[in-house]
Motif scaffolding. Structure first.
Motif, short mmCIF file in Angstrom:
data_model
loop_
_atom_site.label_atom_id
_atom_site.label_comp_id
_atom_site.label_asym_id
_atom_site.label_seq_id
_atom_site.Cartn_x
_atom_site.Cartn_y
_atom_site.Cartn_z
N VAL A 145 1.05 -1.03 -0.33
CA VAL A 145 -0.57 0.50 0.21
C VAL A 145 1.03 1.33 0.23
O VAL A 145 2.45 1.39 0.82
N ASP A 146 0.22 2.39 -0.89
CA ASP A 146 0.82 3.72 -0.63
C ASP A 146 0.18 4.73 -1.82
O ASP A 146 -1.09 4.71 -1.70
N ALA A 147 0.60 5.43 -1.02
CA ALA A 147 -0.28 6.94 -1.34
C ALA A 147 0.69 7.76 -2.85
O ALA A 147 1.33 9.33 -2.06
N PRO A 148 0.61 7.85 -3.74
CA PRO A 148 1.57 8.51 -5.30
C PRO A 148 0.79 10.03 -5.18
O PRO A 148 -0.67 9.61 -5.32
N HIS A 149 1.00 11.11 -5.51
CA HIS A 149 0.31 12.18 -5.52
C HIS A 149 0.82 12.84 -7.14
O HIS A 149 1.41 12.53 -7.36
N MET A 248 -3.06 21.35 -0.60
CA MET A 248 -2.18 21.91 -0.68
C MET A 248 -1.10 20.32 0.48
O MET A 248 -2.07 20.16 1.62
N GLY A 249 -0.41 19.81 0.05
CA GLY A 249 -0.24 18.18 0.69
C GLY A 249 1.31 18.66 1.14
O GLY A 249 1.69 19.12 0.02
N HIS A 250 1.92 17.42 1.47
CA HIS A 250 3.68 17.72 1.89
C HIS A 250 3.88 16.54 1.97
O HIS A 250 3.43 15.38 2.29
N LYS A 261 -4.33 13.28 -4.16
CA LYS A 261 -3.50 10.96 -3.35
C LYS A 261 -4.41 10.48 -3.99
O LYS A 261 -5.13 10.54 -3.84
N THR A 262 -3.55 9.04 -4.25
CA THR A 262 -4.59 8.50 -5.03
C THR A 262 -3.29 6.89 -4.30
O THR A 262 -2.55 6.81 -4.18
N HIS A 263 -4.58 6.62 -2.85
CA HIS A 263 -4.19 5.63 -2.77
C HIS A 263 -4.29 4.34 -3.19
O HIS A 263 -5.32 4.01 -3.59
N VAL A 277 -8.79 8.21 -4.36
CA VAL A 277 -8.52 9.28 -4.72
C VAL A 277 -9.19 10.13 -3.64
O VAL A 277 -10.26 10.33 -3.60
N THR A 278 -8.26 11.07 -2.89
CA THR A 278 -8.28 12.19 -1.90
C THR A 278 -7.98 13.36 -2.00
O THR A 278 -6.80 13.40 -3.54
N SER A 279 -8.21 14.28 -1.75
CA SER A 279 -7.78 15.73 -1.89
C SER A 279 -5.96 15.59 -1.32
O SER A 279 -5.72 14.40 0.35
#
Length: 485
Positions: A145-149, A248-250, A261-263, A277-279
């Motif tokens: 599992v991961d979350a690329p932006h 805005m993400g970090h 982000k797509t988890h 998909v989330t903000s």
């Protein structure tokens, strides 16, 4: 209107495909692998059956979008290339001599009108996973599992600049209506400070809103509502943009991005089995349960989940220990991860890349400090400090920030029983062996971004982002299935 049945068009030049396209051509392999009739069945309710002009074939429109994703090209280029590229014509079920092409703008309309309200992401992932299972490709019972932006199509505007711009538009519309009102408006803010600008904006809104003769003038009312909307957005998120869903993400303490982000969950064979998909400001950990449930719903047996420290929070450890639906959680423990004692809607979320907590409004802590002594009955506490200048105008400050306070902190307990048990598991040979495969999802993230163009959004809004994610993941899975077949 859709035709009741597809008209078969015979061509004297159809044999050219067998002469020109080799058997190992990618598009030919995809056509042989997948029966795309499921697209027609899914979208048939989006078309009128007995009225209107004849619509473009849904399967062909969907294939155009696939080509756009596979080759990372624009709408105009994908249509133009289908004029002369024989592999494109074959994939689109066109005759070699056919030149009657769609208008490129039809692809955007197809996305917004036909694919809207369809759970395309789950549908396409489920389709590819079922193919992989049918071909006995997925054999493992492990997901990574991961979350690329993904960056937004639009850059965020400075809060100060957009407030001044919207205020200027409102004043201009007032002056055009009645220049005599100029003296009764509050004095413009000349200080480059967001708090002062917010104060001026609120005063301007109050003055104009309290004057019905002005507030009901259509042009002024339009500008006034626009200013109110921008003010509300800035108070909640501190940034604004044409892309209203992006946030805005970090990626680290000093590196941020504006977008989504797509988890994703991926099997050991590198087939993506679930995604959401989330903000950009959303934490990774809270998405784990949905990813596991989706993977299982798509036919994947999940016994082990391999992750990074973003997923080692207390809630996920408890989830993994569930007797009925539990799994082995292979995530290196960060003892600072905890959801605290706040209500669910007010949770601060841990950003593992930056090593800091992010408040519900999306603001990241600026520093942290450890309090308490080691080897004492009372656990140590990690205290995170936030920028009070961002807390002062925030619409969520009630119950979170006390007016006049010089600091805003958020403290978490460093250890808990769940974390201790996870720490013991982390020391085992089994944990170390299973953790070795996590690198595979980093390679998958690179493929999605650098090969399939998932580093930048196609359009504005989270719905369009989900559709883009569906197409990109569908292509990535199909290419992987073809490689392993």
């Amino acid at each position: 209107m859709l035709p009741l049945q597809r008209t078969i068009q015979f061509s004297d030049y159809a044999d050219l495909y067998d002469l020109i396209l080799p058997k190992d051509n990618l598009l030919r392999q995809i056509n042989d692998l997948i029966d795309f009739s499921f697209i027609h069945q899914e979208l048939v309710d989006k078309y009128c059956q007995d009225n209107g002009r004849m619509a473009e074939i849904p399967v062909r429109m969907f294939k155009y979008l696939l080509l756009k994703t596979i080759y990372d090209i624009s709408d105009v280029d994908v249509v133009e290339r289908s004029r002369y590229d024989m592999s494109f014509k074959y994939f689109l079920d066109m005759n070699p001599e056919e030149t009657d092409l769609i208008n490129p703008s039809s692809l955007c309309k197809f996305l917004k009108l036909r694919l809207k309200d369809k759970d395309l992401l789950d549908m396409l992932i489920g389709k590819t996973v079922s193919i992989a299972i049918e071909k006995d490709i997925i054999k493992s019972r492990t997901i990574i599992v991961d979350a690329p932006h993904t960056g937004s199509r639009s850059n965020p505007w400075s809060s100060l600049e957009i407030l001044r711009l919207r205020s200027k538009h409102l004043r201009k519309s007032i002056y055009n209506t009645d220049d005599r009102i100029k003296g009764s408006l509050p004095e413009k803010n000349t200080v480059d400070d967001i708090e002062h600008e917010l104060g001026y904006t609120k005063a301007l809104i109050d003055v104009v809103g309290s004057n019905p003769a002005l507030a009901e003038v259509p042009k002024i009312k339009e500008r006034l509502n626009m200013l109110k909307e921008v003010l509300s957005d800035i108070e909640d998120h501190y940034v604004t943009s044409k892309d209203g869903d992006a946030r805005m993400g970090h990626k680290s303490t000093d590196d941020s991005f504006f977008g989504y982000k797509t988890h994703i969950a991926m099997s050991d064979e590198r087939i993506i089995t679930a995604a959401t998909v989330t903000s950009g400001e959303k934490g990774d950990g809270p998405q784990l349960q949905e990813l596991v449930e989706q993977s299982r719903a798509n036919g994947m047996e999940v016994e082990t989940v391999v992750e990074d420290t973003a997923y080692s929070g207390k809630d996920n450890i408890i989830l993994s220990n569930d007797e009925a639906n539990g799994f082995k959680l292979v995530a290196r423990l960060n003892p600072m991860i905890s959801n605290g004692a706040r209500k669910d809607e007010d949770k601060f979320e841990f950003n593992k890349d930056a090593g800091m907590f992010v408040c519900p409004a999306g603001h990241m802590a600026i520093r942290r400090a450890r309090q308490g002594k080691k080897n004492q009955a009372k656990n140590q506490v990690m205290v995170y400090y936030f920028d009070v200048e961002k807390c002062k105008p925030c619409s969520r400050r009630n119950g979170c920030y006390k007016d006049g306070a010089r600091t805003k902190t958020y403290a978490v307990q460093i250890q808990c029983e769940q974390h201790k048990r996870q720490a013991d598991f982390e020391k085992s040979d089994e944990f170390r062996e299973k953790a070795k495969i996590r690198y595979k999802i980093e390679a998958k993230n690179s493929e999605l971004k650098n090969v399939l163009g998932y580093d930048r959004a196609w359009a504005y809004g989270i719905d369009c982002m989900r559709m883009q994610g569906a197409m990109v993941i569908f292509v990535a899975n199909i290419k992987r299935i073809l490689k392993l077949s």
